[in-house]
Scaffold this active site. Structure first.
Site, PDB file in Angstrom:
ATOM      1  N   GLU A 264      36.296  44.640  51.852  1.00 27.80           N
ATOM      2  CA  GLU A 264      36.314  45.728  52.918  1.00 27.80           C
ATOM      3  C   GLU A 264      34.884  45.702  53.463  1.00 27.80           C
ATOM      4  O   GLU A 264      34.755  45.900  54.770  1.00 27.80           O
ATOM      5  CB  GLU A 264      36.533  47.090  52.121  1.00 27.80           C
ATOM      6  CG  GLU A 264      37.866  47.166  51.575  1.00 27.80           C
ATOM      7  CD  GLU A 264      39.111  46.659  52.344  1.00 27.80           C
ATOM      8  OE1 GLU A 264      38.848  46.457  53.604  1.00 27.80           O
ATOM      9  OE2 GLU A 264      40.150  46.460  51.886  1.00 27.80           O
ATOM     10  N   HIS A 267      34.316  42.725  55.559  1.00 28.77           N
ATOM     11  CA  HIS A 267      35.472  42.802  56.995  1.00 28.77           C
ATOM     12  C   HIS A 267      34.465  43.326  58.091  1.00 28.77           C
ATOM     13  O   HIS A 267      34.815  43.008  59.221  1.00 28.77           O
ATOM     14  CB  HIS A 267      36.624  43.637  56.964  1.00 28.77           C
ATOM     15  CG  HIS A 267      37.677  43.273  56.436  1.00 28.77           C
ATOM     16  ND1 HIS A 267      38.218  41.984  56.886  1.00 28.77           N
ATOM     17  CD2 HIS A 267      38.845  43.765  55.452  1.00 28.77           C
ATOM     18  CE1 HIS A 267      39.476  41.838  56.426  1.00 28.77           C
ATOM     19  NE2 HIS A 267      39.696  42.652  55.485  1.00 28.77           N
ATOM     20  N   ASP A 329      37.462  37.862  51.697  1.00 29.75           N
ATOM     21  CA  ASP A 329      37.808  37.447  50.365  1.00 29.75           C
ATOM     22  C   ASP A 329      36.562  36.612  49.791  1.00 29.75           C
ATOM     23  O   ASP A 329      36.242  36.841  48.794  1.00 29.75           O
ATOM     24  CB  ASP A 329      39.177  36.665  50.193  1.00 29.75           C
ATOM     25  CG  ASP A 329      40.250  37.594  49.887  1.00 29.75           C
ATOM     26  OD1 ASP A 329      40.391  38.638  49.897  1.00 29.75           O
ATOM     27  OD2 ASP A 329      41.439  37.036  50.454  1.00 29.75           O
ATOM     28  N   ARG A 396      44.570  32.930  48.211  1.00 34.47           N
ATOM     29  CA  ARG A 396      43.656  33.998  48.332  1.00 34.47           C
ATOM     30  C   ARG A 396      42.668  34.007  47.019  1.00 34.47           C
ATOM     31  O   ARG A 396      41.324  34.052  47.025  1.00 34.47           O
ATOM     32  CB  ARG A 396      44.105  35.387  48.189  1.00 34.47           C
ATOM     33  CG  ARG A 396      45.046  35.737  49.584  1.00 34.47           C
ATOM     34  CD  ARG A 396      45.252  37.280  49.685  1.00 34.47           C
ATOM     35  NE  ARG A 396      44.323  38.063  49.712  1.00 34.47           N
ATOM     36  CZ  ARG A 396      44.008  39.223  49.918  1.00 34.47           C
ATOM     37  NH1 ARG A 396      44.947  40.016  50.116  1.00 34.47           N
ATOM     38  NH2 ARG A 396      42.785  40.124  50.373  1.00 34.47           N
TER      39      ARG A 396
HETATM   40 ZN   LIG Z   1      41.275  43.046  54.130  1.00 41.41          ZN
END
Ligand SMILES: [Zn+2]
Length: 428
Positions: A264, A267, A329, A396
């Protein structure tokens, strides 16, 4: 049904493809009502805004239009369409998701409750099921991980000093919200939040109508109020299960919720997030050379993931649509791994798990992979590949760990092997 299908197909064709929706400036078109009326003259804009917002608009009032051309085409399509509606929702869902039957009633009720009365449900949840010290433990992890992200910003060699400083300012503006706000424990606050909401026993339909009106009013009530900036929220509900527990070794927590926390934070600096400055405004703060380096690094990620083929259906991952999540990620897991090493320096080594041959470092990676363990119906897998912003779970995991030398080291993979390739991608 054919009419409805044609209507939906036409509408879909008017939409800007996802690949073209990543440039935030092109989606930021400030227009006044007068201009909008010229784009779509047959829509009753006064009536539309009055019924949504309960205000009278003037020609000078401004709104942001994402795709102006869409309004023109929609206006035209509405002129050519007679509007009859049929709901064949379940049949539709079966085709799209493969779910052959309706969910059990209790599941539908719970998800309806989550969507509509989330605050009161959360209030009950945190009172009865949230462990008190989870909040502090999680905040401590955020500190460790945030510090690692700052170190990455300080060290990456492809940034010029000006851009680096702006990135630092932005990262320092992030405010984490962990678990729940204390207002959730305050009945007076909860009641005032839901003020004016009256339910009728035995009339579900009218209750849903009431709720929708209330929640629309709530959303539009934010009009002309200050926007909250820099929030990253980790709700109480995620601090459990495979993601987090305060009474297990912390390498499992750093690998799982730590990975999500790093994700997060990162991001804010992925291909979309980086288009906003520390105040959340769509401002370009990148010097041209650094901008170019970022795009080269991003291209590596796009190609890496775009080359993955899903064995179940032979479809390829869309490297463009998933780039933001993949960047998050890759940064996230790296920050979490390094943060855990710092945690060990401060707090000492933790024991490994009894009965397993794995070291704490290896268990970190296993825990990270474990949170993405799941299963898709073939229809959902296809839909996610076509329209999702996340890569399928297996990529991922494989995509991120194979980009990190530390993973190959931990498991002793031979250099050049699939999980420790010579060519690695890295943005952050
Ligand atoms: Zn995300």
């Amino acid at each position: 049904m054919l009419d409805a299908l044609q209507f939906e197909t036409t509408l879909a064709a008017y939409c800007l493809p996802r690949e073209e929706r990543r440039n935030m400036s092109s989606l930021y078109n400030k227009m006044n009502i007068h201009q909008i009326r010229q784009l779509a003259p047959n829509i009753h804009w006064e009536k539309y805004f009055d019924s949504l917002l309960g205000i009278k608009i003037t020609d000078q009032d401004e709104v942001i239009v994402n795709v102006p051309k869409f309004l023109t085409q929609l206006d035209d399509l509405l002129q050519r369409t007679d509007k009859k509606w049929r709901e064949l929702l379940q049949e539709f869902n079966t085709v799209v998701t493969g779910q052959a039957r309706e969910e059990p009633r209790w599941e539908q009720c719970i998800s309806s409750l989550t969507n509509s009365l989330g605050i009161s449900l959360s209030s009950l949840y945190v009172r009865h099921h949230f462990k008190g010290n989870s909040k502090e433990r999680a905040l401590e992890m955020v500190d460790y991980i945030h510090r690692e992200f700052m170190k990455i910003l300080d060290r990456v060699e492809w940034m010029d000093d000006q851009t680096r400083q702006r990135a630092r300012d932005k990262a320092l503006a992030i405010r984490p919200y962990i678990g729940y706000p204390n207002e959730l424990l305050n009945n007076t606050e909860i009641e005032s939040f839901y003020k004016g909401l009256k339910f009728v026993k035995d009339d579900y339909f009218s209750n849903v109508q009431t709720l929708r009106k209330w929640s629309t009013d709530l959303a539009f009530g934010y009009l002309r109020k200050l926007n909250k900036k820099g929030d990253i929220e980790f709700p109480a509900g995620i601090l459990q299960g495979a993601f987090f527990s305060s009474d297990r070794p912390n390498y499992l927590n750093f690998g799982a919720i730590g990975f999500v926390i790093g994700h997060e934070i990162t991001h804010g600096f992925d291909d979309k997030g980086r288009q906003f400055d520390k105040n959340g405004n769509n401002v370009n703060w990148w010097e041209p050379e650094t901008d170019k380096s970022f795009k080269e690094r991003t291209k590596c990620i796009i190609e890496q993931y775009g080359n993955y083929t899903v064995p179940e259906n032979g479809l390829k991952v869309n490297g463009v649509n998933t780039q933001g999540e993949n960047i998050a990620d890759n940064g996230g897991i790296k920050e979490a791994f390094r943060a855990y090493q710092e945690y060990v320096k401060d707090n000492g080594e933790e024991p490994s798990l009894p009965g397993l041959k794995y070291t704490p470092k290896q268990l970190f990676w296993i825990s990270a992979a474990n949170i993405w363990c799941g299963k898709y119906r073939p229809e959902v897998l296809r839909l996610r590949l076509q329209a999702g912003s996340h890569s399928p779970a297996q990529f991922r995991v494989i995509g991120t760990v194979s980009n990190l030398e530390e993973f190959g080291e931990t498991f002793g993979c031979p250099p050049g092997s699939p999980m420790r390739p010579a060519k690695k991608c890295s943005v952050w």
